[in-house]
Design an enzyme around this catalytic site. Structure first.
Site, PDB file in Angstrom:
ATOM      1  N   THR A 114     -65.992  31.438 -22.005  1.00 44.58           N
ATOM      2  CA  THR A 114     -67.281  30.803 -22.160  1.00 44.58           C
ATOM      3  C   THR A 114     -67.458  30.724 -23.721  1.00 44.58           C
ATOM      4  O   THR A 114     -68.031  29.837 -24.253  1.00 44.58           O
ATOM      5  CB  THR A 114     -68.236  31.191 -21.316  1.00 44.58           C
ATOM      6  OG1 THR A 114     -67.881  31.218 -19.849  1.00 44.58           O
ATOM      7  CG2 THR A 114     -69.667  30.435 -21.476  1.00 44.58           C
ATOM      8  N   HIS A 145     -65.630  28.369 -25.511  1.00 44.09           N
ATOM      9  CA  HIS A 145     -65.934  27.193 -25.301  1.00 44.09           C
ATOM     10  C   HIS A 145     -67.221  26.899 -26.245  1.00 44.09           C
ATOM     11  O   HIS A 145     -67.349  25.579 -26.768  1.00 44.09           O
ATOM     12  CB  HIS A 145     -66.362  26.864 -23.956  1.00 44.09           C
ATOM     13  CG  HIS A 145     -65.188  26.800 -22.891  1.00 44.09           C
ATOM     14  ND1 HIS A 145     -64.055  26.585 -23.350  1.00 44.09           N
ATOM     15  CD2 HIS A 145     -65.126  27.436 -21.929  1.00 44.09           C
ATOM     16  CE1 HIS A 145     -62.929  26.664 -22.238  1.00 44.09           C
ATOM     17  NE2 HIS A 145     -63.934  27.314 -21.253  1.00 44.09           N
ATOM     18  N   CYS A 201     -83.778  28.041  -3.775  1.00 43.89           N
ATOM     19  CA  CYS A 201     -82.975  26.781  -3.176  1.00 43.89           C
ATOM     20  C   CYS A 201     -82.296  27.258  -2.032  1.00 43.89           C
ATOM     21  O   CYS A 201     -82.132  28.519  -1.578  1.00 43.89           O
ATOM     22  CB  CYS A 201     -81.832  26.438  -4.417  1.00 43.89           C
ATOM     23  SG  CYS A 201     -80.330  27.591  -4.478  1.00 43.89           S
ATOM     24  N   CYS A 236     -79.426  30.117  -2.384  1.00 44.29           N
ATOM     25  CA  CYS A 236     -80.088  31.328  -2.525  1.00 44.29           C
ATOM     26  C   CYS A 236     -80.693  31.759  -1.170  1.00 44.29           C
ATOM     27  O   CYS A 236     -80.428  32.891  -0.632  1.00 44.29           O
ATOM     28  CB  CYS A 236     -81.256  31.360  -3.486  1.00 44.29           C
ATOM     29  SG  CYS A 236     -80.620  31.367  -5.104  1.00 44.29           S
ATOM     30  N   CYS A 260     -75.994  29.235  -6.474  1.00 44.53           N
ATOM     31  CA  CYS A 260     -77.372  28.764  -6.751  1.00 44.53           C
ATOM     32  C   CYS A 260     -77.403  27.466  -7.522  1.00 44.53           C
ATOM     33  O   CYS A 260     -76.779  27.371  -8.681  1.00 44.53           O
ATOM     34  CB  CYS A 260     -78.208  29.977  -7.390  1.00 44.53           C
ATOM     35  SG  CYS A 260     -79.797  29.283  -8.369  1.00 44.53           S
ATOM     36  N   ILE A 302     -58.827  37.307 -16.733  1.00 43.61           N
ATOM     37  CA  ILE A 302     -59.497  37.612 -15.467  1.00 43.61           C
ATOM     38  C   ILE A 302     -58.136  37.567 -14.166  1.00 43.61           C
ATOM     39  O   ILE A 302     -58.151  38.282 -13.649  1.00 43.61           O
ATOM     40  CB  ILE A 302     -60.155  36.190 -14.950  1.00 43.61           C
ATOM     41  CG1 ILE A 302     -61.537  36.654 -15.858  1.00 43.61           C
ATOM     42  CG2 ILE A 302     -60.585  36.439 -13.448  1.00 43.61           C
ATOM     43  CD1 ILE A 302     -62.629  35.355 -15.682  1.00 43.61           C
ATOM     44  N   LEU A 309     -59.800  29.803  -9.047  1.00 40.25           N
ATOM     45  CA  LEU A 309     -60.792  30.060 -10.140  1.00 40.25           C
ATOM     46  C   LEU A 309     -60.679  29.311 -11.379  1.00 40.25           C
ATOM     47  O   LEU A 309     -61.506  28.747 -11.856  1.00 40.25           O
ATOM     48  CB  LEU A 309     -60.966  31.606 -10.612  1.00 40.25           C
ATOM     49  CG  LEU A 309     -61.836  32.042 -11.499  1.00 40.25           C
ATOM     50  CD1 LEU A 309     -62.906  32.949 -11.103  1.00 40.25           C
ATOM     51  CD2 LEU A 309     -61.178  32.804 -12.747  1.00 40.25           C
ATOM     52  N   LEU A 343     -60.229  26.077 -13.917  1.00 35.41           N
ATOM     53  CA  LEU A 343     -61.120  25.066 -14.062  1.00 35.41           C
ATOM     54  C   LEU A 343     -60.140  23.928 -14.584  1.00 35.41           C
ATOM     55  O   LEU A 343     -59.982  24.128 -15.784  1.00 35.41           O
ATOM     56  CB  LEU A 343     -62.316  25.122 -14.518  1.00 35.41           C
ATOM     57  CG  LEU A 343     -63.425  26.109 -14.115  1.00 35.41           C
ATOM     58  CD1 LEU A 343     -64.366  25.961 -15.247  1.00 35.41           C
ATOM     59  CD2 LEU A 343     -63.992  25.346 -12.715  1.00 35.41           C
TER      60      LEU A 343
HETATM   61 ZN   LIG Z   1     -67.927  35.822 -19.111  1.00 36.34          ZN
HETATM   62 ZN   LIG Z   2     -80.856  29.360  -6.183  1.00 41.47          ZN
END
Ligand SMILES: [Zn+2]
Ligand SMILES: [Zn+2]
Length: 341
Positions: A41, A44, A97, A100, A108, A176, A260, A262
């Site tokens: 991330t 990115h 939400c 959650c 979430c 990962i 997992l 993407l």
């Molecule tokens: Zn991370």
């Molecule tokens: Zn939530």
């Protein structure tokens, strides 16, 4: 304090001298960051791709994988105290939400990510909701503490399928994928096979316990896996269309696939023959289950069943962050850790 920030909406990141967090909202803690690791991330964000452009509003201090020491808690839950060594869940969830309220915090709708939507951990100090902190037992090495958050992605992926007594294939062994290998073994997989294009990453996979590694540039992974009896479970970590299709080709009827990785674009799959007719279950994996994933991950690391230090291939001084990003972008790395204190 020093902090690595996305200063403006252009490529790259830089180190700045900024104020320490002053106001601690009720229920938040101040943590002195000791080590932080660079995530895909963060890369990115560095590259300022579409994903990052859609989510970020610079200037923001980046980074969300870290270990450090609690300096102060404002009120809070009593979950952590001053002096505790902690790592953190990077997703700040809303608690209100629908997801959650169904105990599906990882999904979430209003998730805010540390180091993306709010100032992150590539800094000498971070202010963070106390509920996101996880106290580490002394048996967890500090290096390992800095990679527990991405390790949680690996744990969540493996725990979503039943791997006991099964043959498991991990397609794509970036950090990962590599971390998923010892998890699958610890949870009872009898054979773990890793596929990738990179000899460096396949070596890393083998170092952490993969029984078989397949370079898909050299060998047809479907053939090799079918010769070994087929895959009961495929953990798809690459986001590549060909890996997805090969994964579905090698899976046995009734098997499971956890995705997992993407893909950048829509992908084409043989749903009729490879999913419906084979009765396969596909799980989409996002984030970590709160807090089941953290409990299981910590149990695996603190018991010594999983040695995360083997996954950390590079460590740099905080000020040498550029070298860390270069190592990540080279593809020849596992986890890359920045030493901040
Ligand atoms: Zn991370
Ligand atoms: Zn939530």
């Amino acid at each position: 304090m020093l902090a690595i920030r996305k200063g403006s909406a252009t490529k790259g990141v830089a180190m700045y001298e900024i104020d320490e967090p002053k106001e601690l909202p009720e229920g938040w803690a101040l943590v002195e960051v000791w080590k932080a690791s660079i995530c895909g991330t963060d890369v990115h964000i560095y590259q300022w791709n579409e994903w990052a452009q859609k989510r970020m509003n610079p200037p923001v201090t980046i980074g969300h994988e870290f270990v450090g020491k609690v300096l102060k808690v404002n009120g809070g839950l009593g979950k952590v105290h001053e002096g505790d060594i902690v790592s953190a869940e990077s997703h700040v969830v809303c608690h209100t939400c629908r997801e959650c309220r169904r105990n599906m915090y990882h999904a979430c709708e209003n998730t805010k990510i540390i180091g993306v939507h709010m100032d992150g951990a590539f800094a000498e100090y971070i202010a963070i909701p106390e509920e996101n902190l996880v106290k580490l037992p002394p048996s967890v090495p500090l290096e390992a503490g800095s990679v527990l958050e991405p390790f949680g992605n690996a744990v969540h992926t493996v725990q979503s399928a039943d791997v006991r007594g099964k043959k498991v294939v991990v397609t794509g062994v970036g950090p990962i994928g590599v971390m998923a290998i010892p998890v699958a073994k610890a949870l009872g997989a009898t054979l773990v096979i890793a596929t990738d294009l990179s000899p460096y990453r396949l070596q890393l996979a083998s170092n952490v316990g993969a029984d078989v590694t397949i370079n898909v540039k050299e060998k047809d992974p479907v053939r090799v896996v079918n010769d070994l009896g087929g895959a009961d479970v495929v953990l798809e970590m690459s986001g590549s269309q060909s890996a997805l299709n090969q994964g579905l080709d090698m899976i046995v009827p009734g098997g499971e696939m956890c995705i997992l990785g993407l893909p950048d674009n829509n992908v084409s799959l043989d749903i009729a023959n490879n999913v419906v007719s084979k009765g396969i279950t596909i799980h989409g994996i996002t984030g970590r289950r709160l807090w089941e994933t953290w409990d299981l991950g910590l149990a695996l690391v603190s018991s010594g069943k999983v040695d995360l230090t083997k996954v950390i291939t590079h460590q740099f001084d905080f000020k040498d962050y550029q070298k860390g990003f270069d190592a990540m972008m080279s593809g020849n790395s596992g986890k890359v850790v920045l030493n901040i204190k």
